[in-house]
Structure formats: structure tokens, C-alpha cells
Design an enzyme around this catalytic site. Structure first.
Site, PDB file in Angstrom:
ATOM      1  N   SER A   1       0.863  -1.190   0.000  1.00 57.01           N
ATOM      2  CA  SER A   1       0.000   0.000   0.000  1.00 57.01           C
ATOM      3  C   SER A   1       0.893   1.231   0.000  1.00 57.01           C
ATOM      4  O   SER A   1       2.063   1.168   0.423  1.00 57.01           O
ATOM      5  CB  SER A   1      -0.870  -0.010   1.265  1.00 57.01           C
TER       6      SER A   1
ATOM      7  N   TYR B   1      -2.092  -0.071  10.838  1.00 57.85           N
ATOM      8  CA  TYR B   1      -2.253  -0.456   9.422  1.00 57.85           C
ATOM      9  C   TYR B   1      -0.983  -0.111   8.640  1.00 57.85           C
ATOM     10  O   TYR B   1      -0.472  -0.945   7.877  1.00 57.85           O
ATOM     11  CB  TYR B   1      -3.467   0.242   8.802  1.00 57.85           C
TER      12      TYR B   1
HETATM   13  P1  NDP Z   1     -11.827  -5.735   0.364  1.00 60.48           P
HETATM   14  O1  NDP Z   1     -12.351  -5.526   1.744  1.00 60.48           O
HETATM   15  O2  NDP Z   1     -12.687  -5.405  -0.786  1.00 60.48           O
HETATM   16  O3  NDP Z   1     -11.303  -7.241   0.206  1.00 60.48           O
HETATM   17  C1  NDP Z   1     -10.539  -7.844   1.223  1.00 60.48           C
HETATM   18  C2  NDP Z   1     -10.507  -9.330   1.001  1.00 60.48           C
HETATM   19  O4  NDP Z   1      -9.703  -9.945   2.022  1.00 60.48           O
HETATM   20  C3  NDP Z   1     -11.886  -9.966   1.056  1.00 60.48           C
HETATM   21  O5  NDP Z   1     -11.997 -10.905   0.037  1.00 60.48           O
HETATM   22  C4  NDP Z   1     -11.893 -10.652   2.424  1.00 60.48           C
HETATM   23  O6  NDP Z   1     -12.700 -11.813   2.332  1.00 60.48           O
HETATM   24  C5  NDP Z   1     -10.423 -11.033   2.552  1.00 60.48           C
HETATM   25  N1  NDP Z   1     -10.013 -11.313   3.915  1.00 60.48           N
HETATM   26  C6  NDP Z   1      -9.962 -10.447   4.964  1.00 60.48           C
HETATM   27  N2  NDP Z   1      -9.563 -11.099   6.064  1.00 60.48           N
HETATM   28  C7  NDP Z   1      -9.363 -12.395   5.708  1.00 60.48           C
HETATM   29  C8  NDP Z   1      -8.944 -13.550   6.408  1.00 60.48           C
HETATM   30  N3  NDP Z   1      -8.650 -13.525   7.718  1.00 60.48           N
HETATM   31  N4  NDP Z   1      -8.838 -14.707   5.737  1.00 60.48           N
HETATM   32  C9  NDP Z   1      -9.117 -14.749   4.416  1.00 60.48           C
HETATM   33  N5  NDP Z   1      -9.515 -13.703   3.689  1.00 60.48           N
HETATM   34  C10 NDP Z   1      -9.652 -12.527   4.335  1.00 60.48           C
HETATM   35  O7  NDP Z   1     -10.471  -4.874   0.316  1.00 60.48           O
HETATM   36  P2  NDP Z   1      -9.391  -4.660  -0.857  1.00 60.48           P
HETATM   37  O8  NDP Z   1      -9.638  -5.528  -2.009  1.00 60.48           O
HETATM   38  O9  NDP Z   1      -9.289  -3.198  -1.057  1.00 60.48           O
HETATM   39  O10 NDP Z   1      -8.089  -5.116  -0.066  1.00 60.48           O
HETATM   40  C11 NDP Z   1      -7.228  -6.140  -0.530  1.00 60.48           C
HETATM   41  C12 NDP Z   1      -5.824  -5.810  -0.083  1.00 60.48           C
HETATM   42  O11 NDP Z   1      -5.438  -4.570  -0.638  1.00 60.48           O
HETATM   43  C13 NDP Z   1      -5.648  -5.662   1.431  1.00 60.48           C
HETATM   44  O12 NDP Z   1      -4.426  -6.251   1.797  1.00 60.48           O
HETATM   45  C14 NDP Z   1      -5.601  -4.149   1.640  1.00 60.48           C
HETATM   46  O13 NDP Z   1      -4.864  -3.796   2.770  1.00 60.48           O
HETATM   47  C15 NDP Z   1      -4.896  -3.726   0.365  1.00 60.48           C
HETATM   48  N6  NDP Z   1      -5.047  -2.344  -0.043  1.00 60.48           N
HETATM   49  C16 NDP Z   1      -6.282  -1.754  -0.205  1.00 60.48           C
HETATM   50  C17 NDP Z   1      -6.383  -0.451  -0.655  1.00 60.48           C
HETATM   51  C18 NDP Z   1      -7.690   0.252  -0.804  1.00 60.48           C
HETATM   52  O14 NDP Z   1      -7.726   1.510  -0.742  1.00 60.48           O
HETATM   53  N7  NDP Z   1      -8.780  -0.463  -1.054  1.00 60.48           N
HETATM   54  C19 NDP Z   1      -5.176   0.320  -1.007  1.00 60.48           C
HETATM   55  C20 NDP Z   1      -3.942  -0.391  -0.804  1.00 60.48           C
HETATM   56  C21 NDP Z   1      -3.900  -1.664  -0.361  1.00 60.48           C
HETATM   57  P3  NDP Z   1     -13.634 -12.411   3.499  1.00 60.48           P
HETATM   58  O15 NDP Z   1     -14.159 -11.257   4.281  1.00 60.48           O
HETATM   59  O16 NDP Z   1     -14.681 -13.156   2.705  1.00 60.48           O
HETATM   60  O17 NDP Z   1     -12.723 -13.306   4.254  1.00 60.48           O
HETATM   61  C1  8X3 Z   2      -5.147   1.584   1.801  1.00 65.16           C
HETATM   62  C2  8X3 Z   2      -4.823   2.971   1.405  1.00 65.16           C
HETATM   63  O1  8X3 Z   2      -4.597   5.355   2.276  1.00 65.16           O
HETATM   64  O2  8X3 Z   2      -6.373   3.996   3.227  1.00 65.16           O
HETATM   65  O3  8X3 Z   2      -4.006   0.799   1.891  1.00 65.16           O
HETATM   66  O4  8X3 Z   2      -4.092   3.562   3.787  1.00 65.16           O
HETATM   67  S1  8X3 Z   2      -4.963   4.009   2.757  1.00 65.16           S
END
Ligand code: NDP
Ligand code: 8X3
Length: 257
Positions: free
Chosen positions: A143, A156
């Protein structure tokens, strides 16, 4: 050699980046191993992608915080599809916004156990199968929070700085093996992320008000691009932000009134 139809495992495939990556890689002919806690979602996605693209797909419930769950998921998937080449260690979350000295144990543990321990557990379980398959590519999802910390996001940000360290370390450790290591590091992206973090749909929506954030498909495209490059090329780190976000934090974003 990169196979024509690689087998790719994606954690967190029930939403956001993971789901979008599954859709894009299926359209490119990859076979998929899909996991998340919400089994019905990954099962429905697998069925849809099998029907749409004629690929093979395996879907299973997994909680990446739990060693036994991760190991069973990876083993069952690799055995069902007959190998493993790509790993997208994507499952992760932010839980709340807190000063470092105020964070409740539940939020602290949710982020460190999922974002750091879960990623290590996924890669640790997957690597023997990737090595056995003879060619591989490991993707971390970092991120901008792994490059610049911000107030109320300390844990985070620490977890994503941890991802940066893990990706660097793994690349050093795998040098000489036919396995690439890439960290894709997005900025603001509209997925279920903000809803999970804030627990309130209106607050989650407001975060992206007046700007055009990244979508899951944009991050999936970064993964696809790095994955399909000629095999002597390794993208170490790919920072991707929407045009409206100029800083790694939200300090400089362009919002229309
Ligand atoms: P979402 O919430 O849309 O998706 C997150 C996914 O992670 C879901 O499929 C959820 O599935 C799964 N998940 C969470 N906890 C668990 C667990 N314990 N075991 C298995 N699966 C799990 O978020 P994003 O797609 O945005 O996030 C994906 C990644 O990208 C994360 O690592 C996040 O930190 C990172 N990220 C996100 C950004 C953003 O602004 N959106 C920016 C930068 C990075 P379920 O709940 O069904 O288990
Ligand atoms: C998610 C982006 O800016 O919310 O990784 O931390 S921010």
C-alpha cells in the site's frame, strides 16, 4: 518456463482486488485457486469463471490468520489443479482509525494477524508447491501506507511497512530460483476496504466523494501486467495511485466540490 495456463492462488478473492484479479486472470486463461472466509462468494465466482472462460477453478473457505486453515487450503487447491505457479497474497484489512496509544486489542490483532502473519502463512504454505511446479511469481499487496505513515493509521501503516520488508527479503532469499517477487502498492481504491475499516456505508462512500479512486480492476491490471512480462523481468514494487491522489497519504487529493 512460464506455462501457457498458469495456476494462480488468490487469497481474499471474495471482494475487491482479489475478486477483480481472479476475473482478469481467468480471462487470460489462468486456472485459479480462490479463497476467502465467505465461501459462498468464492464458490459463486469460481463457477462463473469456469462457465465464462473454460478454465479450471477451485474454491475453498480459508482464514489466513489460521495456520491449519491456510495449509489445508493451499494443499487442497494445488492438488486439485495439479500444481501452483502464481500466488497473490492479497487478503487484508484495516480495522478502525486510532491513535497508536488508543488502539483496542481487537483492531491491533486483526490487522497484524491478517496483513502480516496471514501473508507469511500463505507464502510459507504455497512455496513448496510453487518450487515443485518449477516456475512462479509471488505477489504481495502492499500500500502507499507502506511508504508513508499517517495519523490514526499507525498499525495499518506498520503492517504495510512490514509487507514492504517481507517482499524485499523474499526477493533476496529466492534470488537464483525461477520465482519472481512483486509488491503492488495501491493508494485510494474503492472496494469493500473502507466499509470494513469504518463499518458505515455513508462514511465509506464519503471517503471517495468528488474524486475518481482506483477500482479493483485497475489493481488487477497491474498484477496482470507484471505477471505476463517476459520472465527475465521482475517488477519489484509498483506504486499505483489515481490521478486525483498526488501524495501517498490523503494530504493532497483533488476533490471536486
Ligand atoms: P476488500 O475488503 O474489498 O477485500 C478484502 C478481502 O480480504 C476480502 O476478500 C476478504 O474476504 C479477505 N479477507 C480479509 N480477512 C481475511 C482472512 N482472515 N482470511 C481470508 N480472507 C480474508 O479490500 P481490498 O480488495 O481493497 O483489499 C485487498 C488488499 O489490498 C488488502 O491487503 C488491503 O490492505 C490492500 N489495499 C487496499 C487499498 C484500498 O484503498 N482499497 C489500497 C492499498 C492496499 P472475506 O471477508 O470473505 O474473508
Ligand atoms: C489503503 C490505502 O490510504 O487507506 O491501503 O491507507 S490508505
Amino acid at each position: 518456463m512460464r506455462p501457457d495456463h498458469p495456476i494462480v492462488l488468490i487469497t481474499g478473492a471474495s471482494a475487491g482486488f482479489g475478486e477483480a484479479t481472479a476475473r482478469l486472470l481467468a480471462s487470460r486463461g489462468c486456472h485459479l485457486i480462490l479463497g476467502a472466509r465467505r465461501l459462498e462468494r468464492v464458490q459463486a465466482l469460481a463457477a462463473e469463471l469456469i462457465a465464462a472462460h473454460g478454465i479450471r477453478a477451485f474454491a475453498c473457505a480459508v482464514d489466513t490468520r489460521d495456520t491449519a486453515s491456510v495449509e489445508a487450503f493451499v494443499k487442497a487447491g494445488a492438488e486439485a489443479l495439479g500444481g501452483l505457479h502464481g500466488v497473490v497474497a492479497n487478503a487484508g484489512l484495516a480495522s478502525g482509525l486510532h491513535k497508536v496509544w488508543e488502539i483496542p486489542d481487537a483492531d491491533l490483532e486483526a490487522m497484524l494477524r491478517t496483513n502480516v502473519e496471514g501473508v507469511v502463512k500463505t507464502i510459507r504454505a504455497a512455496l513448496p508447491f510453487v518450487r515443485q511446479s518449477g516456475w512462479g511469481h509471488i505477489f504481495f499487496i502492499g500500500s502507499t501506507a507502506g511508504h508513508q505513515a499517517y495519523e490514526n493509521g499507525g498499525v495499518y501503516c506498520a503492517s504495510k511497512h512490514g509487507i514492504k520488508a517481507l517482499a524485499h527479503t523474499l526477493r533476496l532469499e529466492l534470488c537464483g530460483e525461477p520465482i519472481r517477487v512483486t509488491s503492488v502498492d495501491p493508494g485510494m481504491a474503492e472496494t469493500e476496504f473502507a466499509l470494513v475499516r469504518l463499518g458505515d456505508p455513508a462514511k465509506a462512500k464519503a471517503l471517495y466523494q468528488g474524486l475518481q479512486p482506483l477500482a479493483g480492476a485497475d489493481v488487477a491490471e497491474c498484477i496482470r501486467w507484471a505477471f505476463e512480462l517476459p520472465e527475465h523481468i521482475n517488477i519489484d514494487e509498483l506504486i499505483v495511485k489515481c490521478r486525483d491522489q498526488a501524495s501517498h497519504t490523503m494530504a493532497k487529493v483533488n476533490r471536486k466540490a
